[in-house]
Enzyme design. Structure first.
Site, PDB file in Angstrom:
ATOM      1  N   GLN A  65       0.884  -1.034   0.097  1.00 24.31           N
ATOM      2  CA  GLN A  65      -0.155   0.035   0.004  1.00 24.31           C
ATOM      3  C   GLN A  65       0.525   1.490  -0.174  1.00 24.31           C
ATOM      4  OE1 GLN A  65      -1.516  -1.138   3.997  1.00 24.31           O
ATOM      5  NE2 GLN A  65      -1.475   0.984   4.418  1.00 24.31           N
ATOM      6  N   CYS A  71      -4.977   0.063   3.764  1.00 22.85           N
ATOM      7  CA  CYS A  71      -4.989  -1.316   4.069  1.00 22.85           C
ATOM      8  C   CYS A  71      -6.110  -1.998   3.694  1.00 22.85           C
ATOM      9  CB  CYS A  71      -4.291  -1.437   5.343  1.00 22.85           C
ATOM     10  SG  CYS A  71      -5.593  -0.764   6.772  1.00 22.85           S
ATOM     11  N   HIS A 365      -5.647  -1.349  11.457  1.00 21.18           N
ATOM     12  CA  HIS A 365      -5.111  -1.757  10.418  1.00 21.18           C
ATOM     13  C   HIS A 365      -5.926  -3.237   9.955  1.00 21.18           C
ATOM     14  CE1 HIS A 365      -2.116  -2.387   7.510  1.00 21.18           C
ATOM     15  NE2 HIS A 365      -1.736  -3.649   8.104  1.00 21.18           N
ATOM     16  N   ASN A 386       0.035  -9.123   4.957  1.00 21.80           N
ATOM     17  CA  ASN A 386      -0.162  -7.977   5.264  1.00 21.80           C
ATOM     18  C   ASN A 386      -0.099  -7.173   3.725  1.00 21.80           C
ATOM     19  OD1 ASN A 386      -0.149  -5.487   6.481  1.00 21.80           O
ATOM     20  ND2 ASN A 386       1.433  -5.925   7.893  1.00 21.80           N
TER      21      ASN A 386
END
Length: 444
Positions: A65, A71, A365, A386
């Site tokens: 990102q 996110c 997040h 992630n």
């Protein structure tokens, strides 16, 4: 206000206690030339965080990102891309996060202006008005906000609508959007106070939206209305589907999946009984779209739904507080790996409910759960995909302990079938929470 000033005698007593405490003196030496977060890290405890999992869903390479708070969009598009890649036999594929970010920004600007008009009869000192003005428009979001954008605007492959500098580095763009929104709020509230007609107010608002649309196009370029979908599959066969639209692409490759998802939360606070649904006032992005809606579940039921989806080979979007007990370079989140109380000498224990009520922890997040390790049927560590690139962790994949999961995971999205009998509870009319409720925090 009660006054209880610090006295000289008390200071002398505390000074003597410090000088006679070997643990405090040793900590002073340890912290003299070391980052506190590094000094409390316990490598021996981290050995238990191995990237080995009894359930490990194969996934495409991690995404990045960059310097943006997208996110939630990256995690959500990662969920969708796995289904599309499997269907089309692809080894590389991304959906355009910029396309969704553009429309989210534009819709959220409109939503903000509508909120300003809806509260125009209240003073700016009112807590709700103050909150709306302070929160403004930024990158973060929640699952239902993603669903709203996809339902209205569809999706496109990243090859069709890629990244720009502004899409990857959003601070300056957001600054000028929010500065302008405050100027717009002043004007619209002034028009309401002066008795302007609804037609006049809407005309002024449309003029504002035209300027915002132009600015967003300058930052992202204008989103495509039609495109050709070209791809090469794992067998090196070229395919092309001509004249698609974002909506037709979504219909073909996403289908009705988003209609079958439920946002579940684990919020063990007294004001949120289990098995009830909740929404947050003035939290949204698309005027006329769905508000956020969460089903609150105890942790055992929360995990069980996630496990059933993972066992069926499907990854899970989730939201957590990644600012707690994390080691980014190695890619670990584990409360057992950090000896903060030992190093600081402070009382640091706080339960999950109190963390929410006392503004200590909340979702900030979003990522994807792609695996879990089970011992006697119980999880002890979780695998996380992630969106911070592949330089840290295990090529961008992270790991969290089950105890960290219990304390700092607050939200997940699962398909209804994996909730079993609990799915019916998600259909209930939601209880409306204040705009500043911690469940309303956005993942960025």
């Amino acid at each position: 206000m009660l006054t209880n000033p610090i006295t000289e005698s008390a200071l002398e007593s505390w000074s003597e206690a410090y000088r006679n405490d070997p643990q405090r003196l040793l900590a002073t030496v340890a912290l003299s030339k070391a980052n506190l977060a590094d000094a409390i890290y316990s490598v021996g405890d981290a050995f238990a965080m191995q990237h080995k999992f009894s359930i490990d869903v194969p996934t495409l390479p991690v995404t990045d990102q960059q310097q943006s708070g997208r996110c939630w969009l990256f995690a959500a598009t990662n969920v969708l891309r796995e289904r599309i890649a499997k269907k089309l036999n692809l080894e590389q594929f991304q959906l355009s996060q910029s396309y969704l970010a553009f429309w989210d920004k534009f819709e959220r600007i409109n939503y903000f202006l509508d909120c300003i008009l809806d509260t125009a009869d209240l003073p700016t000192s009112d807590r709700t008005v103050s909150f709306i003005l302070q929160y403004g428009v930024h990158d973060g979001g929640q699952w239902e906000m993603f669903v709203n954008i996809v339902r209205k605007y569809g999706v496109v492959p990243r090859d069709v609508y890629g990244e720009t500098y502004q899409s990857c580095h959003t601070n300056s763009m957001n600054h000028y959007i929010n500065r302008s929104l405050k100027a717009c709020a002043v004007k619209l509230r002034g028009m309401v106070a002066a008795g302007a007609s609804e037609k006049e107010i809407q005309a002024e608002k449309n003029a504002m939206l035209q300027k915002f649309y132009g600015f967003l196009c300058s930052c992202y370029t204008e989103p495509p209305k039609a495109f050709d979908f070209e791809y090469v599959d794992k067998d090196k066969v070229f395919h092309a589907e001509r004249g698609m639209t974002p909506q037709s692409f979504c219909e073909a490759y996403v289908g009705d999946l988003l209609d079958h998802t439920v946002s579940i939360i684990n919020a063990p606070t007294e004001d949120k009984p289990w098995h009830k649904t909740y929404t947050v006032r003035y939290l949204g992005n698309v005027t006329g779209g769905n508000g956020v809606k969460h089903l609150n579940l105890p942790m055992d039921e929360f995990k069980a739904a996630i496990l059933r989806q993972l066992q069926d080979g499907k990854i899970v979007w989730f939201g957590s507080d990644v600012a707690k007990f994390g080691e980014r370079e190695i890619g670990i989140w584990d409360d057992n790996c950090f000896k903060a109380s030992l190093m600081t000498g402070l009382d640091l224990e706080i339960g999950k409910a109190d963390s929410l009520d006392y503004n200590f922890a909340a979702m900030n997040h979003a990522m994807c759960i792609t695996g879990v390790n089970l011992v006697d049927g119980k999880p002890n560590r979780w695998k996380i995909e992630n969106s911070w690139g592949d330089k840290n962790g295990a090529k961008g994949y992270y790991i969290c302990s089950d105890s960290w999961f219990d304390a700092y995971v607050f939200q997940a999205t699962v398909e209804k079938e994996y909730l079993g009998d609990l799915a019916a509870l998600a259909e209930a009319e939601p209880i409306v929470l204040d705009p500043w409720d911690p469940i309303g925090t956005l993942a960025d």
